[in-house]
Write a protein that holds these residues in place. Structure first.
Motif, PDB file in Angstrom:
ATOM      1  N   UNK A 149      96.863  84.888 -54.018  1.00  0.00           N
ATOM      2  CA  UNK A 149      96.545  84.815 -52.590  1.00  0.00           C
ATOM      3  C   UNK A 149      96.381  86.242 -52.099  1.00  0.00           C
ATOM      4  N   UNK A 150      95.241  86.570 -51.528  1.00  0.00           N
ATOM      5  CA  UNK A 150      95.064  87.874 -50.887  1.00  0.00           C
ATOM      6  C   UNK A 150      95.348  87.763 -49.401  1.00  0.00           C
ATOM      7  N   UNK A 184      93.613  95.133 -48.282  1.00  0.00           N
ATOM      8  CA  UNK A 184      93.628  93.798 -48.878  1.00  0.00           C
ATOM      9  C   UNK A 184      94.471  93.833 -50.143  1.00  0.00           C
ATOM     10  N   UNK A 185      95.567  93.101 -50.117  1.00  0.00           N
ATOM     11  CA  UNK A 185      96.482  93.047 -51.260  1.00  0.00           C
ATOM     12  C   UNK A 185      97.010  91.621 -51.391  1.00  0.00           C
ATOM     13  N   UNK A 202      87.718  82.788 -53.324  1.00  0.00           N
ATOM     14  CA  UNK A 202      86.845  83.967 -53.291  1.00  0.00           C
ATOM     15  C   UNK A 202      87.557  85.157 -53.908  1.00  0.00           C
ATOM     16  N   UNK A 203      86.786  86.033 -54.494  1.00  0.00           N
ATOM     17  CA  UNK A 203      87.342  87.242 -55.076  1.00  0.00           C
ATOM     18  C   UNK A 203      87.777  88.190 -53.961  1.00  0.00           C
ATOM     19  N   UNK A 204      88.490  89.226 -54.360  1.00  0.00           N
ATOM     20  CA  UNK A 204      88.897  90.246 -53.396  1.00  0.00           C
ATOM     21  C   UNK A 204      87.673  90.849 -52.713  1.00  0.00           C
ATOM     22  N   UNK A 205      86.628  91.112 -53.496  1.00  0.00           N
ATOM     23  CA  UNK A 205      85.401  91.687 -52.933  1.00  0.00           C
ATOM     24  C   UNK A 205      84.748  90.734 -51.937  1.00  0.00           C
TER      25      UNK A 205
END
Length: 272
Positions: free
Chosen positions: A264-265, A241-242, A222-225
């Motif tokens: 990996x976030x 979130x980083x 999944x994307x960061x969003x």
């Protein structure tokens, strides 16, 4: 552990011919508790993304830093779902190094993890650990389990650990509703620690190779969003979130790996 009528024993549920995420992760971390299918799957992923072992290590280091941070904030209870095969510096070891009275409940659905957990997850005399043979997709079973209720006091803050597991819950399986149900059982002042694979920083040719290794569709990057959407309603702890390699990593060896190499976030969020 006892099994209800019609359930398979732990030994009967082990299928060594099919790769399992916990055992593959163990292999990528350099462990020995895995089978040929797990190693073959791990090698295929490494061929597609040569830095995947680095990503696994950085994710593990994120877990250590997050647990240490929360224990320093006074959190004394942890619910670690998708714990994987025990290795060095597990959640309870990191937290109990700060306060020996910390209590931890581990949850996983791999019988091999269960066997290792029984043998290796020994708490300090002051604290306590328990292991539940359960699946994240069944939060009600986790929350109602007598061993959880005997170990954790759900009227006091709990750190819910969802490290490298949410990407195994597809959208059609309702990851947000699962997370909402678990969070609803926790009091204000609890925390969620989560990490999630993202392919948004990878070149298309690498993503295509990774997708080719996901033929059963079990894995969903999944994307960061999109990851942020799963945590919506929680209060993100700085820095938000980083990349797991960058989360409160000032004291980690420098320079830090690139966002692309790790992919990996990670985040820690407080339950209001």
């Amino acid at each position: 552990m006892t099994f209800r009528s019609g359930e398979l024993s732990a030994a009967d549920r082990i299928d060594t011919t099919v790769a399992h995420p916990a055992r593959r992760y163990n292999y990528l971390l350099g462990g020995k508790d895995n089978f040929a299918a797990d190693r073959q799957s791990g090698d295929a992923l490494a061929a597609a993304m040569p830095t995947i072992r680095l990503a696994a290590v950085e994710n593990r280091m994120f877990l250590h830093r997050a647990v240490r941070f929360l224990a320093q904030q006074g959190v004394r209870q942890f619910l670690d779902i998708g714990t994987g095969i025990p290795t060095a510096d597990n959640t309870h070891e990191v937290a109990q190094a700060i306060d020996p009275a910390v209590r931890v409940v581990y949850v996983d659905n791999d019988p091999i993890v269960l066997a290792h957990a029984r043998a290796l997850l020994n708490s300090t005399p002051e604290g306590r650990t328990a292991y539940l043979d359960a699946d994240l997709r069944d939060p009600e079973r986790i929350l109602a389990h007598p061993d959880l209720r005997a170990t954790l006091d759900l009227t006091r803050p709990v750190a819910l650990m969802l490290v490298a597991i949410l990407h195994f819950i597809r959208d059609d399986e309702g990851p947000r509703s699962i997370l909402d149900r678990l969070v609803a059982a926790l009091p204000s002042g609890s925390y969620v620690v989560a990490s999630h694979v993202t392919w948004e920083f990878l070149p298309p040719e690498v993503t295509a190779k990774l997708e080719a290794n996901n033929q059963d569709g079990r894995f969903q990057a999944r994307t960061t969003e999109q990851f942020a959407g799963l945590l919506d309603g929680l209060e993100l702890v700085e820095p938000g979130i980083v990349s797991v390699s960058r989360w409160r990593a000032d004291d980690a060896p420098q320079p830090r790996p690139s966002v692309r190499d790790v992919s990996f976030n990670g985040a820690v969020a407080r339950v209001r």
